[in-house]
Design a protein around this motif. Structure first.
Motif, PDB file in Angstrom:
ATOM      1  N   GLY A  14      57.483  33.011  35.674  1.00  0.00           N
ATOM      2  CA  GLY A  14      56.360  33.106  34.743  1.00  0.00           C
ATOM      3  C   GLY A  14      55.259  34.003  35.256  1.00  0.00           C
ATOM      4  O   GLY A  14      55.505  35.082  35.785  1.00  0.00           O
ATOM      5  N   PHE A  15      54.027  33.525  35.151  1.00  0.00           N
ATOM      6  CA  PHE A  15      52.853  34.329  35.482  1.00  0.00           C
ATOM      7  C   PHE A  15      51.821  33.479  36.202  1.00  0.00           C
ATOM      8  O   PHE A  15      51.780  32.272  36.043  1.00  0.00           O
ATOM      9  N   ALA A  16      50.980  34.136  36.979  1.00  0.00           N
ATOM     10  CA  ALA A  16      49.797  33.504  37.562  1.00  0.00           C
ATOM     11  C   ALA A  16      48.587  34.162  36.922  1.00  0.00           C
ATOM     12  O   ALA A  16      48.604  35.359  36.630  1.00  0.00           O
ATOM     13  N   VAL A  17      47.536  33.377  36.694  1.00  0.00           N
ATOM     14  CA  VAL A  17      46.304  33.901  36.121  1.00  0.00           C
ATOM     15  C   VAL A  17      45.149  33.518  37.036  1.00  0.00           C
ATOM     16  O   VAL A  17      45.044  32.369  37.468  1.00  0.00           O
ATOM     17  N   ASP A  18      44.307  34.492  37.325  1.00  0.00           N
ATOM     18  CA  ASP A  18      43.113  34.263  38.128  1.00  0.00           C
ATOM     19  C   ASP A  18      41.906  34.821  37.379  1.00  0.00           C
ATOM     20  O   ASP A  18      42.016  35.849  36.700  1.00  0.00           O
ATOM     21  N   PHE A  19      40.776  34.139  37.530  1.00  0.00           N
ATOM     22  CA  PHE A  19      39.521  34.574  36.925  1.00  0.00           C
ATOM     23  C   PHE A  19      38.554  34.939  38.039  1.00  0.00           C
ATOM     24  O   PHE A  19      38.037  34.046  38.720  1.00  0.00           O
TER      25      PHE A  19
END
Length: 135
Positions: A14-19
């Motif tokens: 899948g994916f990783a999301v960072d803010f």
């Protein structure tokens, strides 16, 4: 308000999301199979984090413009903007009228993205509003 997010593909995982403006808000591995799904998870994670900050009386940071982020995204990652949507959501049913060809396109997109027709239409509306600057 729009905040930067970094979407990093994790191969088959899948994916990783960072803010960058909210380092403790990152959902990390979002477990989404598609970009559209990852975007939705990112939007919900950011909204939930912002609700928590506001409930505790903490101020929100000013959004960092993409060209002023302290570091470049890692190789293969994408930078995108995520709106903060805090309004309560009441789901309503609507009827749409379109040509048979448009319905076939809608169904094909929904199947390709593993989404329902409604999810595709709502994603398209949100995307259009984000690009056009409508509330």
């Amino acid at each position: 308000m729009l905040y930067c997010a970094v979407l990093t593909p994790l191969g088959d995982d899948g994916f990783a999301v960072d803010f960058p403006d909210f380092p403790d808000a990152a959902p990390g591995d979002v477990g989404a199979d598609t970009l559209c799904e990852a975007y939705g998870v990112a939007e919900e994670a950011l909204a939930e984090h912002v609700r928590g900050l506001l409930a505790r009386g903490e101020p929100l940071p000013e959004p960092t413009p993409p060209d002023r982020l302290p570091a470049s995204p890692p190789a293969g990652a994408a930078l995108f903007m995520v709106p903060v949507r805090l309004e309560p959501r009441r789901v309503v049913k609507v009827t749409l009228t379109m040509t048979e060809q448009e319905k076939e396109k809608l169904d094909a997109v929904a199947a390709d993205w593993n989404m329902s027709r409604s999810q595709v239409v709502v994603a398209a509306i949100r995307d259009l509003c984000d690009r056009m600057g409508c509330p």
